[in-house]
Design a protein around this motif. Structure first.
Motif, PDB file in Angstrom:
ATOM      1  N   ASN A 234       1.168  15.434 -22.970  1.00  0.00           N
ATOM      2  CA  ASN A 234       2.383  15.171 -23.737  1.00  0.00           C
ATOM      3  C   ASN A 234       2.105  14.631 -25.136  1.00  0.00           C
ATOM      4  N   CYS A 235       1.045  13.876 -25.290  1.00  0.00           N
ATOM      5  CA  CYS A 235       0.802  13.185 -26.562  1.00  0.00           C
ATOM      6  C   CYS A 235      -0.061  13.966 -27.544  1.00  0.00           C
ATOM      7  N   ILE A 236      -0.819  14.946 -27.057  1.00  0.00           N
ATOM      8  CA  ILE A 236      -1.714  15.661 -27.967  1.00  0.00           C
ATOM      9  C   ILE A 236      -0.914  16.610 -28.859  1.00  0.00           C
ATOM     10  N   ALA A 237      -1.310  16.686 -30.117  1.00  0.00           N
ATOM     11  CA  ALA A 237      -0.645  17.577 -31.066  1.00  0.00           C
ATOM     12  C   ALA A 237      -1.107  19.013 -30.859  1.00  0.00           C
ATOM     13  N   PRO A 238      -0.314  19.986 -31.260  1.00  0.00           N
ATOM     14  CA  PRO A 238      -0.785  21.369 -31.235  1.00  0.00           C
ATOM     15  C   PRO A 238      -2.102  21.499 -32.006  1.00  0.00           C
ATOM     16  N   GLU A 239      -3.056  22.204 -31.420  1.00  0.00           N
ATOM     17  CA  GLU A 239      -4.404  22.381 -31.957  1.00  0.00           C
ATOM     18  C   GLU A 239      -5.175  21.068 -32.045  1.00  0.00           C
ATOM     19  N   GLY A 240      -4.731  20.082 -31.259  1.00  0.00           N
ATOM     20  CA  GLY A 240      -5.428  18.809 -31.219  1.00  0.00           C
ATOM     21  C   GLY A 240      -6.610  18.850 -30.267  1.00  0.00           C
ATOM     22  N   ALA A 241      -7.300  17.700 -30.142  1.00  0.00           N
ATOM     23  CA  ALA A 241      -8.500  17.630 -29.309  1.00  0.00           C
ATOM     24  C   ALA A 241      -8.498  16.342 -28.486  1.00  0.00           C
ATOM     25  N   ILE A 242      -8.901  16.492 -27.215  1.00  0.00           N
ATOM     26  CA  ILE A 242      -8.968  15.382 -26.267  1.00  0.00           C
ATOM     27  C   ILE A 242     -10.399  15.258 -25.770  1.00  0.00           C
ATOM     28  N   CYS A 243     -10.882  14.041 -25.651  1.00  0.00           N
ATOM     29  CA  CYS A 243     -12.181  13.803 -25.033  1.00  0.00           C
ATOM     30  C   CYS A 243     -12.030  12.687 -24.013  1.00  0.00           C
ATOM     31  N   SER A 244     -12.644  12.870 -22.846  1.00  0.00           N
ATOM     32  CA  SER A 244     -12.596  11.845 -21.807  1.00  0.00           C
ATOM     33  C   SER A 244     -13.997  11.548 -21.300  1.00  0.00           C
ATOM     34  N   VAL A 245     -14.171  10.319 -20.805  1.00  0.00           N
ATOM     35  CA  VAL A 245     -15.459   9.909 -20.234  1.00  0.00           C
ATOM     36  C   VAL A 245     -15.352   9.609 -18.747  1.00  0.00           C
ATOM     37  N   VAL A 246     -14.158   9.774 -18.171  1.00  0.00           N
ATOM     38  CA  VAL A 246     -13.927   9.407 -16.772  1.00  0.00           C
ATOM     39  C   VAL A 246     -13.746  10.665 -15.929  1.00  0.00           C
ATOM     40  N   GLY A 247     -14.665  10.895 -15.007  1.00  0.00           N
ATOM     41  CA  GLY A 247     -14.628  12.078 -14.163  1.00  0.00           C
ATOM     42  C   GLY A 247     -13.452  12.088 -13.202  1.00  0.00           C
ATOM     43  N   VAL A 248     -13.183  13.237 -12.615  1.00  0.00           N
ATOM     44  CA  VAL A 248     -12.058  13.407 -11.703  1.00  0.00           C
ATOM     45  C   VAL A 248     -12.553  13.955 -10.369  1.00  0.00           C
ATOM     46  N   GLU A 249     -11.806  13.671  -9.312  1.00  0.00           N
ATOM     47  CA  GLU A 249     -12.165  14.162  -7.991  1.00  0.00           C
ATOM     48  C   GLU A 249     -11.561  15.525  -7.704  1.00  0.00           C
ATOM     49  N   GLN A 250     -10.446  15.837  -8.353  1.00  0.00           N
ATOM     50  CA  GLN A 250      -9.784  17.128  -8.198  1.00  0.00           C
ATOM     51  C   GLN A 250      -9.746  17.829  -9.550  1.00  0.00           C
ATOM     52  N   PRO A 251      -9.764  19.164  -9.568  1.00  0.00           N
ATOM     53  CA  PRO A 251      -9.742  19.894 -10.843  1.00  0.00           C
ATOM     54  C   PRO A 251      -8.510  19.564 -11.681  1.00  0.00           C
TER      55      PRO A 251
END
Length: 337
Positions: A234-251
């Motif tokens: 919801n918060c990312i702008a169009p053509e924006g970029a997200i980076c995370s360092v926390v893994g997930v258990e489900q896809p």
């Protein structure tokens, strides 16, 4: 030498979750340097490595992935360091760690520590600095020339990585919106340089809108990725970029980002040393630049607690504190009292 480690995955409450063992002092060969460890910091990765070892093969694993110390000896191929140099580094999770009097580490992921900091203050920085630097400047592609004045949302601003990411983002000219949920974490984020604080216990987009932002071009997620997935989308702008360092258990449902043509990237600080990548020496360069920033007053230590000595009992208490949540900044343990 007496080192602290584990033989198998166990909860920290278990009697033998962390134990002390006498092991041989290693010898430096090739591009390795042998460091006399003066101080270490404790990170969430330490607790994860202890509690979720992939193989319980009965081998003694020395934990610890942040250190500051003095070069004791160097391998025959080492070109950047000499005995007596004061250094700091985050190490390599595929090798024995820093919770010991001496540690072998490849020179390409080491730099001389900041001159203006103690070993304890320096030990708080390597892993979190490398993570924040790689995430923002390499995974997200942030650059001062094109991004000054733009906004970045840092989810989980008061932790170890957030404590470095906030001032680094300010150095790049970004407007920093950090999330926190307690008065003391709000204050810490402001102290580190955040322009705005919003509460990650509530939906983030309405709070952004109250600040005058319809969305943001960059998001750095340092908290539960799955829990915050809707916030990220919801918060990312169009053509924006997200980076995370926390893994997930489900896809994750990456299709959620398709309409905005948004980019999603992972950051794992150990990728370069673990895979011996061609860009491995970038970590030396990053830590060298970060030390310069510290000595110029552009970056400060994120150490908030300093314990001693570096033994099994102290490390058990440190692991328990991190697993309990709510840690602000970094917890550092000195080798000796």
């Amino acid at each position: 030498m007496k080192a602290v480690g584990t033989y198998r995955s166990q909860p920290i409450e278990a009697v033998n979750s962390l134990v002390e063992e006498v092991v041989d002092q290693p010898n430096a060969e090739g591009r390795d340097i042998l460091v006399r460890v003066e101080a270490v910091s404790v990170n969430p990765v330490d607790t994860k490595m202890r509690g979720h070892r992939k193989e319980d093969n009965g081998e003694f694993a020395i934990l610890g992935y942040d250190a500051s110390g003095v070069v004791e000896s160097v391998g025959s191929d080492v070109t950047m360091f000499s005995p007596g140099d004061k250094v700091y580094y985050a190490g390599d999770f595929t090798r024995q760690g820093s919770n010991a009097p001496y540690q072998l580490v490849d020179e390409r992921i080491v730099a001389k520590k900041p001159n203006t900091l103690t070993h304890e203050e320096s030990a708080a920085l390597p892993l979190t600095t490398l993570t924040a630097w790689e995430a923002m400047y390499e995974r997200l592609g942030i650059h001062e020339d094109k991004d000054a004045g733009k906004a970045i949302l840092i989810i989980g601003g008061a932790g170890g990585v957030g404590s470095v990411a906030i001032p680094l983002a300010k150095q790049t000219g970004l407007t920093v919106i950090a999330t926190a949920s307690r008065e003391e974490t709000n204050d810490w984020c402001i102290q580190r340089g955040a322009d705005h604080i919003i509460n990650h216990k509530h939906p983030l987009q309405p709070q952004l809108e109250e600040l005058g932002f319809s969305d943001v071009p960059y998001i750095f997620c340092l908290s539960d990725t799955a829990e915050h997935w809707d916030n990220l989308v919801n918060c990312i702008a169009p053509e924006g970029a997200i980076c995370s360092v926390v893994g997930v258990e489900q896809p994750l449902n990456l299709t959620d980002l398709m309409a905005k043509s948004a980019t999603f990237a992972w950051e794992f600080m150990f990728t370069r040393p673990a895979f011996q990548t061609e860009t491995m020496s970038r970590q030396h360069e990053i830590l060298k630049k970060a030390a310069q920033f510290v000595d110029e007053g552009k970056l400060t230590t994120s150490m908030t607690e300093n314990w001693a000595p570096l033994d099994a009992e102290t490390l058990k208490q440190a692991h328990a504190k991190l697993e309990g949540g709510g840690m602000i900044g970094k917890l550092v343990i000195s080798q000796k009292t």
